[in-house]
Design a protein around this motif. Structure first.
Motif, PDB file in Angstrom:
ATOM      1  N   ASP A   9       0.336  -1.189   0.042  1.00 11.07           N
ATOM      2  CA  ASP A   9       0.127  -0.147   0.029  1.00 11.07           C
ATOM      3  C   ASP A   9       0.523   1.181  -0.078  1.00 11.07           C
ATOM      4  O   ASP A   9       1.976   1.407  -0.168  1.00 11.07           O
ATOM      5  N   ALA A  10       0.097   1.980   0.408  1.00 19.10           N
ATOM      6  CA  ALA A  10       0.834   3.369  -0.002  1.00 19.10           C
ATOM      7  C   ALA A  10       2.054   3.970   1.323  1.00 19.10           C
ATOM      8  O   ALA A  10       3.235   4.195   0.895  1.00 19.10           O
ATOM      9  N   LYS A  83      15.569   6.313  -4.494  1.00 18.40           N
ATOM     10  CA  LYS A  83      15.096   6.891  -3.024  1.00 18.40           C
ATOM     11  C   LYS A  83      14.201   7.042  -2.992  1.00 18.40           C
ATOM     12  O   LYS A  83      13.248   7.881  -2.919  1.00 18.40           O
ATOM     13  N   LEU A  84      14.049   5.845  -2.346  1.00 18.91           N
ATOM     14  CA  LEU A  84      12.908   5.339  -1.325  1.00 18.91           C
ATOM     15  C   LEU A  84      13.002   6.405   0.316  1.00 18.91           C
ATOM     16  O   LEU A  84      14.726   5.831   0.780  1.00 18.91           O
ATOM     17  N   ASP A  85      11.985   7.384   0.546  1.00 25.22           N
ATOM     18  CA  ASP A  85      12.655   7.149   1.840  1.00 25.22           C
ATOM     19  C   ASP A  85      11.787   6.499   2.729  1.00 25.22           C
ATOM     20  O   ASP A  85      10.062   6.693   2.747  1.00 25.22           O
ATOM     21  N   VAL A  86      12.519   5.552   3.536  1.00 25.20           N
ATOM     22  CA  VAL A  86      12.070   4.605   4.689  1.00 25.20           C
ATOM     23  C   VAL A  86      12.236   4.908   6.230  1.00 25.20           C
ATOM     24  O   VAL A  86      13.067   5.777   6.065  1.00 25.20           O
ATOM     25  N   LEU A  87      11.099   3.989   6.932  1.00 27.46           N
ATOM     26  CA  LEU A  87      11.442   4.506   8.234  1.00 27.46           C
ATOM     27  C   LEU A  87      11.891   3.134   8.326  1.00 27.46           C
ATOM     28  O   LEU A  87      11.543   2.372   8.468  1.00 27.46           O
ATOM     29  N   GLY A  88      12.859   3.570  10.107  1.00 30.80           N
ATOM     30  CA  GLY A  88      13.616   2.078  10.657  1.00 30.80           C
ATOM     31  C   GLY A  88      14.425   1.174   9.802  1.00 30.80           C
ATOM     32  O   GLY A  88      14.688   2.210   8.451  1.00 30.80           O
ATOM     33  N   ALA A 114       7.911   6.086   4.068  1.00 36.84           N
ATOM     34  CA  ALA A 114       7.630   7.548   4.836  1.00 36.84           C
ATOM     35  C   ALA A 114       6.190   8.273   3.735  1.00 36.84           C
ATOM     36  O   ALA A 114       5.995   7.927   3.334  1.00 36.84           O
ATOM     37  N   PRO A 115       5.653   8.312   4.830  1.00 32.10           N
ATOM     38  CA  PRO A 115       4.142   9.148   4.228  1.00 32.10           C
ATOM     39  C   PRO A 115       4.137  10.623   3.499  1.00 32.10           C
ATOM     40  O   PRO A 115       5.232  11.477   3.743  1.00 32.10           O
ATOM     41  N   GLU A 116       3.777  10.778   1.783  1.00 33.20           N
ATOM     42  CA  GLU A 116       3.562  12.214   1.800  1.00 33.20           C
ATOM     43  C   GLU A 116       2.416  13.084   2.335  1.00 33.20           C
ATOM     44  O   GLU A 116       1.312  12.716   2.418  1.00 33.20           O
ATOM     45  N   ASP A 307      -1.138   9.240   7.670  1.00 28.57           N
ATOM     46  CA  ASP A 307      -0.826   7.952   8.244  1.00 28.57           C
ATOM     47  C   ASP A 307       0.689   7.072   8.648  1.00 28.57           C
ATOM     48  O   ASP A 307       1.559   8.124   7.753  1.00 28.57           O
ATOM     49  N   LEU A 308       1.204   6.354   9.550  1.00 28.62           N
ATOM     50  CA  LEU A 308       2.547   5.992   9.972  1.00 28.62           C
ATOM     51  C   LEU A 308       2.427   4.332   9.944  1.00 28.62           C
ATOM     52  O   LEU A 308       1.232   3.916   9.653  1.00 28.62           O
ATOM     53  N   PRO A 309       3.583   3.532   8.880  1.00 29.44           N
ATOM     54  CA  PRO A 309       3.263   2.359   8.413  1.00 29.44           C
ATOM     55  C   PRO A 309       3.508   1.899  10.507  1.00 29.44           C
ATOM     56  O   PRO A 309       4.628   0.749  10.077  1.00 29.44           O
ATOM     57  N   ALA A 310       2.137   1.596  11.196  1.00 28.82           N
ATOM     58  CA  ALA A 310       2.315   2.021  12.280  1.00 28.82           C
ATOM     59  C   ALA A 310       2.963   0.687  12.540  1.00 28.82           C
ATOM     60  O   ALA A 310       3.104   0.064  13.533  1.00 28.82           O
ATOM     61  N   GLU A 311       2.033  -1.077  11.837  1.00 32.76           N
ATOM     62  CA  GLU A 311       2.652  -2.054  12.138  1.00 32.76           C
ATOM     63  C   GLU A 311       3.809  -3.138  12.372  1.00 32.76           C
ATOM     64  O   GLU A 311       4.325  -3.336  13.179  1.00 32.76           O
TER      65      GLU A 311
END
Length: 442
Positions: A9-10, A83-88, A114-116, A307-311
């Motif tokens: 998903d996004a 250029k992927l903006d990843v979290l963690g 990361a969300p836009e 939103d954040l990719p919480a899970e």
């Protein structure tokens, strides 16, 4: 090698990395050849161990190590190029059935993206920016403190309301024996002060510790006890008077002005008041700015929706720290840090949108100014540029210190952006009223 990505998903994606034999075989072969030259195996001369035996003993470990290195390098390169903006960090999907005897391997990694979003600084309701002024009351009080500090002590026969009294608190049971100098206005109740008025040197005043001061820290200082020892302490102590003095205020004359401001020309009380006001208000700016920054930060976090990719982040937190967490612990940690993470993303967006940059020269110049200020406190008013350069170089060789200064400068530049672009209203008030309004009347 082949790398593909499937967007779940996004905010979540899975990256698949396929590694073929030709990607790693030459490297593995070279390492095993080098091992053969140095391997010390009983029954064989060094350098003459059969390659088959070397492969049997070391081959799988070398293969696993090289494939993992190849995998990490490829994944990092892919994230950079795409250029992927990843979290963690990418999380490897569990694979219990890897056949290391095979020629080709496939690995999958989960990504939190990361969300836009957009950031709107112009709030509908104006955010208050305080302009704190030093009023006449504050200036009068500061002048009186200065006059007391530079005044002289004149011995007195008996204690009066404004006396400075030196003596010792004692209590044999609690082994208290501490000499202090005090003034009667420090005590909580007027009845305590009355016990001292009229007393002479050598007199002993008996006091109850419970309710002696408004603040337990004052009791800690008076009795020289730690916080736990004074908490709820309800005993009697004796105060034996050894000195009684009157502090005569220093004259507001040129001699005092020169002591206070040796580098500047202050020649009158009017100029003294002006200088005190100027210096005080410079210090207030930082406190007012911090309050404004906190309020803008709160507004941005509450009103910038995404939103954040919480899970994913909860799963990542389970293994990212020094101690592995279970899912409940990771969920609790995520809930604690979610607000901070949201502001980090908002701040990053604002930095990019407003082209906020901090150069190495900015960091060095800030460090030099900071050092110059510290040296001035010790009377070194005019250090040479070489001295400042050398000390700054030593300070900035510490990466943590350099990063701290960089973050401080970015925060300052963002503050200027907020002042320029946010919907704000300026409110002028005295420091006393600022404290009442912001922190409550304590």
């Amino acid at each position: 090698m082949n790398i593909t990505r499937e967007n779940v998903d996004a905010l979540n994606a899975v990256v698949k990395v396929d590694i073929a034999k030709e990607d790693y075989s030459d490297k593995v072969e070279k390492i095993l050849t080098d091992y053969r030259k140095t391997a010390n195996i009983p029954g064989f001369r060094k350098g003459h161990v059969p390659m088959g035996m070397v492969k049997k003993q070391y081959g799988k470990a070398v293969l696993v190590d090289e494939v993992n290195k190849l995998l990490q390098d490829a994944l990092n390169k892919y994230l950079t190029e795409e250029k992927l903006d990843v979290l963690g960090q990418p999380l490897p999907k569990p694979q219990d059935d890897i056949n290391w005897d095979a020629d080709a391997f496939s690995f999958e990694f989960e990504l939190g993206l990361a969300p836009e979003f957009e950031v709107e600084l112009k709030s509908k309701k104006a955010i208050t920016k305080y302009d704190i002024i030093a009023d006449d009351k504050m200036i009068d009080e500061q002048i009186e403190r200065i006059q007391k500090q530079y005044g002289k002590l004149v011995p007195q026969e008996v204690v009066v309301k404004d006396s400075e009294i030196t003596g010792a608190y004692t209590n044999e049971e609690k082994e208290i024996d501490n000499t202090v100098t005090l003034t009667l206005d420090k005590f909580k109740g007027k009845s305590t002060a009355k016990l001292f008025v009229g007393a002479k040197v050598g007199d002993v005043v008996t006091l109850k510790t419970k309710g002696l001061f408004d603040d337990e820290h004052d009791l800690m200082h008076a009795l020289k006890l730690d916080h736990d020892a004074v908490h709820g302490l309800d005993i009697e102590v004796n105060f034996t008077i050894s000195e009684i003095n009157e502090r005569q205020l220093a004259d507001l004359d040129q001699e005092l002005f020169d002591k206070l401001f040796p580098q500047e020309k202050v020649t009158s009380v009017t100029e003294l008041r002006s200088k005190i006001k100027e210096d005080a208000e410079k210090q207030f700016v930082q406190q007012a700015d911090q309050k404004f920054l906190n309020d803008v930060t709160e507004y941005l976090v509450e009103n910038t929706k995404f939103d954040l990719p919480a899970e994913f982040l909860k799963k990542w937190m389970q293994t990212s720290g020094e101690k592995e967490m279970n899912i409940d612990e990771a969920t609790e940690e995520y809930e604690k840090s979610e607000k901070s993470l949201r502001y980090q993303l908002i701040e990053g967006k604002l930095i990019a949108d407003n082209n906020v940059q901090v150069t190495m020269d900015d960091i060095k110049n800030h460090a030099k100014e900071m050092i110059k200020g510290q040296m001035a406190q010790f009377g070194q008013m005019n250090p040479s540029d070489k001295e400042l350069e050398d000390i700054a170089a030593r300070v900035l060789s510490n990466q943590d210190e350099a990063r701290r200064i960089s973050e401080q400068l970015i925060s300052q530049k963002l503050l200027e952006v907020y002042k320029e672009k946010a919907n704000l209203k300026v409110k002028e008030l005295s420091y006393e009223n600022f404290v009442k309004e912001v922190y409550g009347d304590k």
